[in-house]
Design an enzyme around this catalytic site. Structure first.
Site, mmCIF file in Angstrom:
data_model
loop_
_atom_site.group_PDB
_atom_site.id
_atom_site.type_symbol
_atom_site.label_atom_id
_atom_site.label_comp_id
_atom_site.label_asym_id
_atom_site.label_seq_id
_atom_site.Cartn_x
_atom_site.Cartn_y
_atom_site.Cartn_z
ATOM 1 N N ASP A 128 -56.208 25.093 -27.931
ATOM 2 C CA ASP A 128 -57.538 24.346 -27.090
ATOM 3 C C ASP A 128 -56.784 22.995 -26.405
ATOM 4 O OD1 ASP A 128 -56.719 22.741 -29.635
ATOM 5 O OD2 ASP A 128 -58.525 21.544 -29.515
ATOM 6 N N HIS A 163 -54.079 32.819 -30.293
ATOM 7 C CA HIS A 163 -55.120 32.232 -29.878
ATOM 8 C C HIS A 163 -54.610 30.854 -29.313
ATOM 9 C CE1 HIS A 163 -59.390 31.065 -29.948
ATOM 10 N NE2 HIS A 163 -58.770 29.665 -30.046
ATOM 11 N N ASP A 173 -53.046 39.815 -35.640
ATOM 12 C CA ASP A 173 -52.399 39.274 -34.240
ATOM 13 C C ASP A 173 -53.562 39.819 -33.176
ATOM 14 O OD1 ASP A 173 -51.201 38.714 -31.895
ATOM 15 O OD2 ASP A 173 -49.858 40.754 -32.309
ATOM 16 N N GLU A 195 -53.684 31.011 -34.121
ATOM 17 C CA GLU A 195 -53.490 30.153 -33.280
ATOM 18 C C GLU A 195 -52.398 29.459 -33.200
ATOM 19 O OE1 GLU A 195 -56.740 27.204 -33.225
ATOM 20 O OE2 GLU A 195 -56.233 26.134 -31.612
HETATM 21 O O1 9MR Z 1 -60.492 27.544 -29.748
HETATM 22 C C1 9MR Z 1 -60.768 26.938 -30.838
HETATM 23 C C2 9MR Z 1 -59.599 26.629 -31.675
HETATM 24 O O2 9MR Z 1 -58.688 25.832 -30.937
HETATM 25 C C3 9MR Z 1 -60.101 25.729 -32.817
HETATM 26 O O3 9MR Z 1 -59.052 25.900 -33.902
HETATM 27 C C4 9MR Z 1 -61.051 26.519 -33.878
HETATM 28 C C5 9MR Z 1 -61.553 26.060 -34.819
HETATM 29 O O4 9MR Z 1 -62.111 24.707 -34.914
HETATM 30 O O5 9MR Z 1 -62.066 26.817 -32.836
HETATM 31 C C6 9MR Z 1 -61.742 27.475 -31.868
HETATM 32 O O6 9MR Z 1 -63.090 27.507 -30.990
HETATM 33 C C7 9MR Z 1 -64.040 28.731 -31.436
HETATM 34 C C8 9MR Z 1 -65.219 27.965 -32.115
HETATM 35 O O7 9MR Z 1 -64.862 27.129 -32.940
HETATM 36 C C9 9MR Z 1 -66.279 28.745 -32.319
HETATM 37 N N1 9MR Z 1 -66.601 29.731 -31.049
HETATM 38 C C10 9MR Z 1 -65.438 30.485 -30.460
HETATM 39 C C11 9MR Z 1 -64.504 29.468 -30.149
HETATM 40 C C12 9MR Z 1 -63.000 29.979 -29.426
HETATM 41 O O8 9MR Z 1 -62.717 31.047 -30.175
HETATM 42 O O1 9MR Z 2 -54.730 22.694 -38.695
HETATM 43 C C1 9MR Z 2 -55.847 22.276 -38.837
HETATM 44 C C2 9MR Z 2 -56.363 22.822 -40.182
HETATM 45 O O2 9MR Z 2 -55.498 22.260 -41.509
HETATM 46 C C3 9MR Z 2 -57.781 22.701 -40.414
HETATM 47 O O3 9MR Z 2 -58.195 23.398 -41.487
HETATM 48 C C4 9MR Z 2 -58.347 23.406 -39.265
HETATM 49 C C5 9MR Z 2 -60.138 23.316 -39.233
HETATM 50 O O4 9MR Z 2 -60.512 22.095 -39.388
HETATM 51 O O5 9MR Z 2 -58.016 22.710 -38.040
HETATM 52 C C6 9MR Z 2 -57.018 22.773 -37.686
HETATM 53 O O6 9MR Z 2 -56.450 22.059 -36.699
HETATM 54 C C7 9MR Z 2 -57.163 22.874 -35.549
HETATM 55 C C8 9MR Z 2 -57.905 21.575 -34.619
HETATM 56 O O7 9MR Z 2 -58.958 21.102 -35.519
HETATM 57 C C9 9MR Z 2 -58.019 21.930 -33.160
HETATM 58 N N1 9MR Z 2 -57.118 22.424 -32.399
HETATM 59 C C10 9MR Z 2 -56.332 23.520 -33.136
HETATM 60 C C11 9MR Z 2 -55.981 23.148 -34.447
HETATM 61 C C12 9MR Z 2 -55.143 24.171 -35.237
HETATM 62 O O8 9MR Z 2 -55.993 25.472 -35.410
#
Ligand code: 9MR
Ligand code: 9MR
Length: 613
Positions: free
Chosen positions: A223, A537, A583, A592
């Site tokens: 993100d 991701h 994947d 991600e």
């Molecule tokens: O793209 C987002 C990712 O970076 C975060 O780790 C993740 C969890 O917070 O959320 C992703 O965004 C998703 C969102 O939570 C739900 N709708 C789809 C989004 C994109 O896949």
């Molecule tokens: O790395 C984080 C993981 O420990 C948490 O369980 C998760 C849900 O809160 O979020 C992960 O961090 C994400 C962050 O919230 C948004 N950017 C992407 C990070 C990696 O997925």
């Protein structure tokens, strides 16, 4: 949909040969063997990375096939070298030279044992006695032979450079030029010059809606938001890699815009994020904003296409202490580069001190996600570990015993670091700097903390059928970074006492795990290995129109939590802890990438490269 890595990765190599220059960079023969019919090899690759052509569609099937699992990049000559073999009837293995099939080693397999995280019965092949540089294949009767792997003195140079270059690819507020980024060139996004103070962060001096400027920084992950808590551990880990192994980095050229200046490239790269972090501190009181974010996650678009408003959200104690710790570290590390950064070291130390003071005055202000914000939380309702870490770093940098007293070391234990758990970052800094500490420091205690933790990790490996210190509970969101953070702690302990060869071997096993000695048969680093993630991701990797993933990124890895499964049209190939990896771009919970996952890859690949004799 099939995505192919081949053309993409070769172009990457061509354009940034500099990236692999210190890795030898010689063209290599393709592996004579492929690990599944879905895989074929590239014709040329950097010395320590074999590029791949993998079909994501076939991935799940291949992942469940019984195959020989080993580190797909390779090993330094004297490293411990283990491969995992499915529990076939055979009791011996053979290693051959890939070029002419001549046998260079035969050995006995261990007895079969079950590894719970994958519910697999496996044997181990130990080919550590093979120390001659070269390219090899491992064979066991009754099963497909292994991927080709290397034994090379520069085994991890290209991997390390690639892992740092990934941070460059995640830079905010800048155009990536073709000369540095090759086919991944892109327009600038997120200038960071117009950031609104969110109501959660409003003060008299900076009311809601005040516009502040905080450019640069690294995107957190897939993100486009920037979070101080996660920047803290990530930036520290890069700086620690440098502080612990400075000579290694001094000659490295990453082909980034600052390459060729007086500063080592890893420090140039870290500076991109440090400048942003400095702007996250409110100069009026020393407190630090938890994050710079848009209100919601953007679509899967390129950076310049995400023009949503950006906000500074809530100051909080953990973020402020993480900031204090990192600035204290940076102050001492950049001090020798005063000519390039006049006044910066002193500015960083002042920033660290004022942040620490703010945190002492606001010791339990925890982040609460405002109702109009839905991006990453990084909430942490316990700041004791952040206090310990910040106190340790301020003590090391200032030699002021008052910080050591604050640290209260006898009350601080050691564990494996993670974004919400940072106390052991202080331990490894204290250990590295032990000879320059004041008389107040209990040097035996510092060493004991690292040894105690390392001993428990070594014991987990000894009990593991896969020969890795990973048990069911280690598999969660970002499990690959958990593995590498274990390795980082082991390597910091080994650096203090190189008679503890088990520490080094166990760290090796964890890098092996990430690079292919795991039940999915993926090397989890994009572009580095025979079969690597093609669909991370990661917004730029998804939106750039180029097949495959931008190289050098570590995927989060197996995570049976599968928090993304309702949004994924495709199922995970397995629910087992170590096989719960998908994947597919949809899988933000297993596929991600993130700066705090790449950072220990930087540390571990450098430290193993340097410390393995
Ligand atoms: O793209 C987002 C990712 O970076 C975060 O780790 C993740 C969890 O917070 O959320 C992703 O965004 C998703 C969102 O939570 C739900 N709708 C789809 C989004 C994109 O896949
Ligand atoms: O790395 C984080 C993981 O420990 C948490 O369980 C998760 C849900 O809160 O979020 C992960 O961090 C994400 C962050 O919230 C948004 N950017 C992407 C990070 C990696 O997925």
């Amino acid at each position: 949909m099939q995505t192919y890595k081949h053309a993409k990765y070769l172009s990457f190599i061509t354009l940034s040969s500099i990236l692999v220059a210190c890795g030898g960079g010689g063209a290599t023969k393709p592996p004579s063997t492929t690990i599944s019919s879905a895989v074929s090899s590239a014709s040329s690759a950097p010395a320590s990375s074999v590029s791949s052509v993998a079909s994501s569609a076939a991935s799940s099937t291949a992942a469940l096939k019984a195959l020989i699992k080993l580190n797909q990049i390779g090993y330094k000559p004297s490293a411990e070298k283990l491969a995992v073999i499915p529990a076939v009837a055979a009791t011996t293995f053979t290693v051959t030279k890939t070029s002419d099939n001549s046998v260079v080693l035969t050995g006995n397999l261990s007895a079969a044992q079950t590894w719970s995280p994958a519910d697999e019965s496996v044997k181990l092949a130990d080919f550590s006695s093979l120390t001659a540089e070269g390219e090899y294949t491992l064979t066991v009767a009754g099963i497909e032979k292994s991927a080709s792997f290397k034994i090379a003195t520069n085994a991890y140079d290209a991997l390390n450079a690639g892992a740092i270059k990934a941070f460059y690819f995640n830079r905010a507020s800048t155009e990536l030029l073709e000369t540095h980024a090759g086919i991944y060139k892109r327009a600038a996004g997120h200038p960071g010059t117009k950031v609104y103070i969110h109501k959660s962060a409003a003060t008299a001096a900076r009311p809601e809606g005040t516009i502040v400027s905080a450019p640069k920084g690294w995107y957190d992950a897939g993100d486009y938001n920037l979070y101080i808590v996660n920047s803290g551990i990530s930036t520290y880990t890069m700086l620690a890699a440098y502080e612990h192994h400075a000579d290694y980095f001094k000659t490295q050229n990453l082909n980034i815009p600052e390459s060729g200046d007086a500063v080592p490239d890893v420090l140039n790269e870290a500076m991109w994020n440090l400048e942003w972090m400095l702007a996250m501190q409110d100069p009026n009181d020393g407190g630090v904003y938890h994050k710079l974010t848009s209100k919601n996650f953007s679509g899967m678009v390129m950076p310049d296409a995400d023009t949503s408003d950006r906000f500074m959200v809530q100051k909080a104690t953990p973020a402020t202490l993480d900031f204090a710790a990192v600035m204290a570290v940076a102050s001492r590390i950049y001090a020798p580069y005063e000519a390039t950064y006049p006044g910066l070291s002193a500015k960083m130390l002042n920033a660290a001190k004022s942040a620490y003071q703010w945190a002492k005055a606001n010791p339990a202000l925890y982040y609460v996600q405002p109702s109009d914000i839905s991006t990453g939380g990084y909430g942490d309702n316990n700041a004791t570990d952040e206090f310990a870490w910040a106190a340790a770093e301020l003590y090391i940098t200032t030699k002021d015993n008052a910080y050591y007293t604050d640290l209260n070391p006898s009350a601080v234990t050691a564990d494996v670091p993670s974004w919400p758990g940072v106390k052991s970052l202080g331990w490894i800094s204290l250990a590295h700097n032990v000879d320059s500490l004041t008389g107040a420091a209990d040097k035996a205690l510092i060493k004991n903390r690292l040894d105690g933790l390392a001993t428990t990790i070594v014991a987990k490996k000894a009990a593991s059928a896969y020969g890795v210190p990973l048990v069911d509970s280690d598999f969660n969101w970002g499990s690959n970074s958990g593995a590498l953070n274990q390795a980082m702690m082991l390597l910091a302990a080994y650096k203090l006492d190189n008679s503890k060869t088990d520490y080094l071997k166990t760290a090796q096993s964890l890098l092996d795990y990430v690079l292919g000695r795991n039940p999915t048969d993926f090397s989890y680093v994009t572009g580095f290995g025979v079969r690597t993630p093609q669909n991370i991701h990661h917004r730029p990797s998804e939106a750039d129109g180029i097949a495959g993933s931008i190289p050098g990124f570590l995927a989060g890895g197996a995570n049976p939590g599968q928090q993304d499964k309702s949004g994924c049209g495709v199922p995970y190939p397995s629910n087992l802890p170590a096989k719960s990896y998908l994947d597919n771009t949809c899988s933000y919970a297993s596929n991600e990438i993130a700066i705090n996952w790449n950072a220990p890859l930087v540390y571990v690949s450098a430290a193993l490269q340097v410390l393995t004799p």
